[in-house]
Design a protein around this motif. Structure first.
Motif, mmCIF file in Angstrom:
data_model
loop_
_atom_site.group_PDB
_atom_site.id
_atom_site.type_symbol
_atom_site.label_atom_id
_atom_site.label_comp_id
_atom_site.label_asym_id
_atom_site.label_seq_id
_atom_site.Cartn_x
_atom_site.Cartn_y
_atom_site.Cartn_z
ATOM 1 N N VAL A 1 -8.304 1.025 -0.444
ATOM 2 C CA VAL A 1 -8.890 0.515 0.477
ATOM 3 C C VAL A 1 -10.695 1.107 0.700
ATOM 4 O O VAL A 1 -11.410 0.677 1.425
ATOM 5 C CB VAL A 1 -9.031 1.402 1.840
ATOM 6 N N SER B 1 -6.032 4.515 -1.979
ATOM 7 C CA SER B 1 -4.965 3.575 -1.166
ATOM 8 C C SER B 1 -4.946 4.204 0.411
ATOM 9 O O SER B 1 -5.470 5.124 1.082
ATOM 10 C CB SER B 1 -3.639 3.651 -1.666
ATOM 11 N N VAL B 2 -3.968 3.378 0.755
ATOM 12 C CA VAL B 2 -3.959 3.681 1.890
ATOM 13 C C VAL B 2 -3.718 4.715 2.808
ATOM 14 O O VAL B 2 -3.471 5.421 3.462
ATOM 15 C CB VAL B 2 -3.070 2.352 3.421
ATOM 16 N N LYS B 3 -2.641 5.121 1.713
ATOM 17 C CA LYS B 3 -1.965 6.156 2.123
ATOM 18 C C LYS B 3 -2.660 7.611 1.405
ATOM 19 O O LYS B 3 -2.310 9.051 1.879
ATOM 20 C CB LYS B 3 -0.526 6.247 1.237
#
Lengths: 121, 378
Positions: free
Chosen positions: A34, A56-58
């Motif tokens: 992202v 990443s999202v996380k």
């Protein structure tokens, strides 16, 4: 010529300049990206310096400079659309071009067969 | 020894593997962090359709008064939580937390008035400590039983239609209603609640029937399995606290902006004011304000601002305000979102603060929570 690092970067070598990205295996591990932060053109890095960041999202992860050198070009398309790295990591999802300080150092990196063996484990 | 050997498995473990989940250690369990669709698609699926989550690692506890009377169980539990439990109607659920003597939060929980007893759901990492806490303080008056049941959450705007395929009466339930039901002859307990900001349900199922129920729900074309990764981004966008990140023993309910949890009966001047651990501090903060507040934060750029990033009043990192407690990318917001603690002087919506990320001070604006519009059926 394609080379790989144990930290999951790939390098395509042409006339002492390496185009650098992260491997399909790395992208698979990271999941949907992202955010990508690229280095400045003109910046010099030593091998294993943090050269870029992917998120990443996380979680956030560093992308290491695979060899000593100077950044000559960065791929702005992936900062605008990080999903390009997911969809085409070893093509349109390249990160930066690195003018190598010592092109011969590339000989010490993994070739495609050795990298495949590493990631098959 | 394999690192995962000591991890517990939920009754849905085999189902997760068959669905291609990537499993990770979480709160002592091996849990699915994502399925092949990936966190982004799973998040958006839950906001647009229905997502099925395995939350069987959470603790399901029955609190029953030795007298057999609901009122006695309610008053006993009220001595540990600042929630009006005596006034909780049968078949209704409330959010609450266990507090300690300093006004800190020991755990957050869902409390249901079920028939003649209480049914509570607590966090996985805290469940043994919560049971011991209840045993110690109200064990003389109540029997405390940790159940061995599975728990699945079905969340999203299509959740009601998916569940209605198994039990048509579900459509009549309101937000925070709880009902006994039979899903294909399996005795279940359904609450219209969840932790995603969406309409949805939590379904308590006998452990040996969990795979059956989950499999039937996943047969619906609108339902997909969702992992812990999307669960975290969904609850963050919904402005909901994660115990251990946003709230813990160092944060009071008022600092955490959770004063709405404390009903009138338990507040200063109420019928059963105070009489819970830390009441003096919590009620004082409720009446006079706390020094700091949990706030929403909208980073201005594209870079996610993660938990533990420090927050500053200025772009040079001179005046430290506090830190981010949860932060990441919000797939529905299509940008970074975060929550953290700041002094009340900097807690108003619209206040500009700066978050330290990799040595840079990135501007962020204090924003109203939640970041999305909840779709609860009130």
């Amino acid at each position: 010529m394609l080379k790989f690092t144990e930290e999951h970067e790939w390098l395509k070598l042409e006339d002492g300049v390496a185009t650098v990205g992260i491997t399909e295996y790395a992208v698979e591990q990271l999941g949907d990206l992202v955010f990508v932060e690229l280095p400045e053109v003109g910046a010099s890095f030593s091998k294993n310096d943090d050269a870029a960041t992917v998120e990443s999202v996380k979680a956030a992860s560093e992308v290491y400079c695979p060899l000593d050198g100077e950044i000559t070009e960065v791929n702005e398309a992936i900062t605008a659309d990080p999903s390009l790295v997911n969809s085409d990591p070893q093509g349109a999802g390249w990160f930066f071009k690195l003018k190598l300080k010592n092109p011969a150092d590339a000989d010490g990196l993994l070739d495609e067969a050795a990298y495949k063996e590493l990631t098959a484990q | 020894m394999d690192d995962t050997a000591a991890l517990k498995k939920t009754p849905l473990h085999a189902l997760h593997l068959s669905l291609g989940a990537r499993m990770v250690p979480f709160a002592g369990y091996e849990m699915p962090v994502q399925y092949p669709a990936g966190v982004l698609k799973e998040h958006l699926q839950t906001r647009a359709g229905a997502g099925l989550f395995d939350v069987s690692h959470m603790g399901q506890v029955v609190v029953r008064a030795k007298s057999g009377r609901y009122e006695d169980a309610a008053l006993a539990l009220e001595s540990l939580v600042p929630v009006d439990i005596l006034g909780l109607a049968e078949g209704r659920q409330r959010y609450g937390f266990f507090t300690d003597e300093n006004g800190g939060i020991l755990d957050d929980l869902m409390i249901t008035h079920l028939d003649d007893h209480l049914f509570v759901v607590v966090n996985a990492a805290c469940k043994e400590a919560d049971v011991a806490h209840m045993q110690k303080h109200i064990g003389d008056r109540c029997d405390i039983t940790l159940l061995d049941r599975a728990l699945v959450a079905l969340q999203g705007p299509r959740a009601v239609d998916v569940l209605a395929e198994l039990w048509a009466d579900v459509a009549a339930m309101r937000f925070m209603d709880v009902r006994h039901c039979r899903l294909h002859d399996i005795s279940c307990l359904v609450s219209r609640s969840g932790y995603s900001g969406e309409d949805g349900f939590e379904i308590s199922v006998p452990a040996d029937k969990a795979e059956d129920v989950a499999g039937r729900l996943l047969e619906h074309p609108d339902a997909q399995p969702i992992g812990l990764g999307a669960r975290d981004s969904l609850r963050l966008e919904a402005g909901l606290c994660l115990y251990g990140n946003d709230i813990d023993t160092t944060t009071t309910p008022i600092e955490a902006a959770l004063e709405w949890v404390i009903q009138k009966a338990r507040r200063t001047g109420g019928a059963r004011a105070g009489d819970f651990p830390g009441a003096a501090r919590i009620l004082n903060e409720l009446d006079n304000g706390a020094a700091r507040r949990r706030v929403g934060l909208k980073p201005e750029g594209k870079a996610p601002v993660r938990a533990h990033s420090k927050l500053y009043a200025d772009a040079e990192g001179k005046t430290e305000l506090g830190e981010v407690t949860s932060g990441g990318f919000g797939p529905s917001v299509e940008g970074p979102v975060a929550m953290g603690y700041v002094p009340v002087s900097h807690a108003s919506v619209g206040t500009q603060v700066y978050a330290e990320v990799r040595g840079k001070y990135l501007p962020a604006t204090v924003a109203a929570l939640p970041f999305i519009t909840p779709t609860y059926k009130r």
